[in-house]
Design a protein around this motif. Sequence first.
Motif, PDB file in Angstrom:
ATOM      1  N   THR A  34      83.706  32.735  24.277  1.00  0.00           N
ATOM      2  CA  THR A  34      83.532  33.960  24.552  1.00  0.00           C
ATOM      3  C   THR A  34      83.569  35.529  24.636  1.00  0.00           C
ATOM      4  OG1 THR A  34      82.253  32.187  26.112  1.00  0.00           O
ATOM      5  CG2 THR A  34      81.745  34.365  25.946  1.00  0.00           C
ATOM      6  N   VAL A  76      82.998  38.194  21.777  1.00  0.00           N
ATOM      7  CA  VAL A  76      82.918  39.676  22.513  1.00  0.00           C
ATOM      8  C   VAL A  76      83.263  40.792  21.745  1.00  0.00           C
ATOM      9  CG1 VAL A  76      82.841  40.877  24.788  1.00  0.00           C
ATOM     10  CG2 VAL A  76      81.704  38.635  24.974  1.00  0.00           C
ATOM     11  N   GLU A 110      82.360  41.460  18.126  1.00  0.00           N
ATOM     12  CA  GLU A 110      81.162  42.703  18.284  1.00  0.00           C
ATOM     13  C   GLU A 110      81.183  43.570  18.516  1.00  0.00           C
ATOM     14  OE1 GLU A 110      78.316  40.249  21.092  1.00  0.00           O
ATOM     15  OE2 GLU A 110      77.784  38.839  20.140  1.00  0.00           O
ATOM     16  N   GLY A 150      83.015  41.142  32.301  1.00  0.00           N
ATOM     17  CA  GLY A 150      81.848  41.504  30.415  1.00  0.00           C
ATOM     18  C   GLY A 150      82.258  40.222  30.070  1.00  0.00           C
ATOM     19  N   VAL A 151      83.507  39.503  30.206  1.00  0.00           N
ATOM     20  CA  VAL A 151      82.932  37.970  29.679  1.00  0.00           C
ATOM     21  C   VAL A 151      81.829  37.268  30.652  1.00  0.00           C
ATOM     22  CG1 VAL A 151      84.188  35.599  29.060  1.00  0.00           C
ATOM     23  CG2 VAL A 151      84.811  38.410  28.380  1.00  0.00           C
ATOM     24  N   GLN A 187      79.379  37.724  32.525  1.00  0.00           N
ATOM     25  CA  GLN A 187      78.382  38.290  32.064  1.00  0.00           C
ATOM     26  C   GLN A 187      77.836  37.377  31.392  1.00  0.00           C
ATOM     27  OE1 GLN A 187      78.158  42.578  32.589  1.00  0.00           O
ATOM     28  NE2 GLN A 187      77.900  42.937  34.742  1.00  0.00           N
ATOM     29  N   ARG A 188      78.304  37.561  30.290  1.00  0.00           N
ATOM     30  CA  ARG A 188      77.837  36.929  28.471  1.00  0.00           C
ATOM     31  C   ARG A 188      77.650  35.054  28.828  1.00  0.00           C
ATOM     32  NH1 ARG A 188      78.165  37.398  23.112  1.00  0.00           N
ATOM     33  NH2 ARG A 188      78.593  40.047  23.774  1.00  0.00           N
ATOM     34  N   LEU A 189      78.721  35.123  30.323  1.00  0.00           N
ATOM     35  CA  LEU A 189      77.958  33.558  30.592  1.00  0.00           C
ATOM     36  C   LEU A 189      77.559  33.299  31.724  1.00  0.00           C
ATOM     37  CD1 LEU A 189      82.373  31.938  29.932  1.00  0.00           C
ATOM     38  CD2 LEU A 189      80.137  32.152  28.711  1.00  0.00           C
ATOM     39  N   ASN A 190      76.929  34.503  31.829  1.00  0.00           N
ATOM     40  CA  ASN A 190      75.691  34.505  33.335  1.00  0.00           C
ATOM     41  C   ASN A 190      76.405  33.578  35.042  1.00  0.00           C
ATOM     42  OD1 ASN A 190      73.902  34.726  34.780  1.00  0.00           O
ATOM     43  ND2 ASN A 190      73.002  32.605  34.618  1.00  0.00           N
TER      44      ASN A 190
END
Length: 230
Positions: free
Chosen positions: A17, A21, A24, A34-35, A37-40
């Motif tokens: 993940t 990130v 992008e 941030g990572v 959040q990407r993984l909830n």
Amino acid sequence: MASKVRAVLSLSLIVETAIAVADEGGLEAVTMRGVGQRLNATGMALYRHVANREALIELMIDQVVEEFAYPADRPGHWREALRATARQDWRSYLAHPWMPAATATAKPPMGPNMLAAMEWSLAIFDGFGLSAAEKLYLLGVVNSYGQGLALSWVHGLPSRGEDREGAAEWWLANLPGEGDAGTGPRYPRLLEVTRSLGMSPASESYTEDEFEFGLQRVLDGIEVYLDRRG
């Protein structure tokens, strides 16, 4: 309202993940929060798997090195072997534009894949009677060439870099015009080169052409050095 489904965290998922990130948004976009959040998940949850952001970036680099590993069977000729390392590194830079800056250091991360790659590369010069310093310096010439060229193409550009035609248009738009009436262009050579490359049928593959041309010249120089060493 249904809650978001949280992924089952694992180190491999976190690294994968984080790479996405960075691809992008660049390396600066990679934060534990941030990572997470990407993984909830919370950033704190990631710390159960990885010590900190620096450790995460080291794992990311090592994962990409494995993704673009050098051939299991090393080419027998030093030139082909060096070409193989340079090409794999170049592919990794274009696939992951944050990699050139992340690896352009005298203190690279010492992950298992990185160590294996360095050992593979040093073995290219076995039997030449070179000193350890000479081996390191020759590899540095090849590595620095690829990193430097990649940085010029990916720095400040979108995640996959800018196409050659867009770069040619930029040059044409920013170069001074033809000059005053009755005079020629102020920079005729620059205009000639820019127009030629911008209109070339091979313009879409320009970055590859430039890389291959420069790589061959670098290897030519190493060949001269090895021949002189006898």
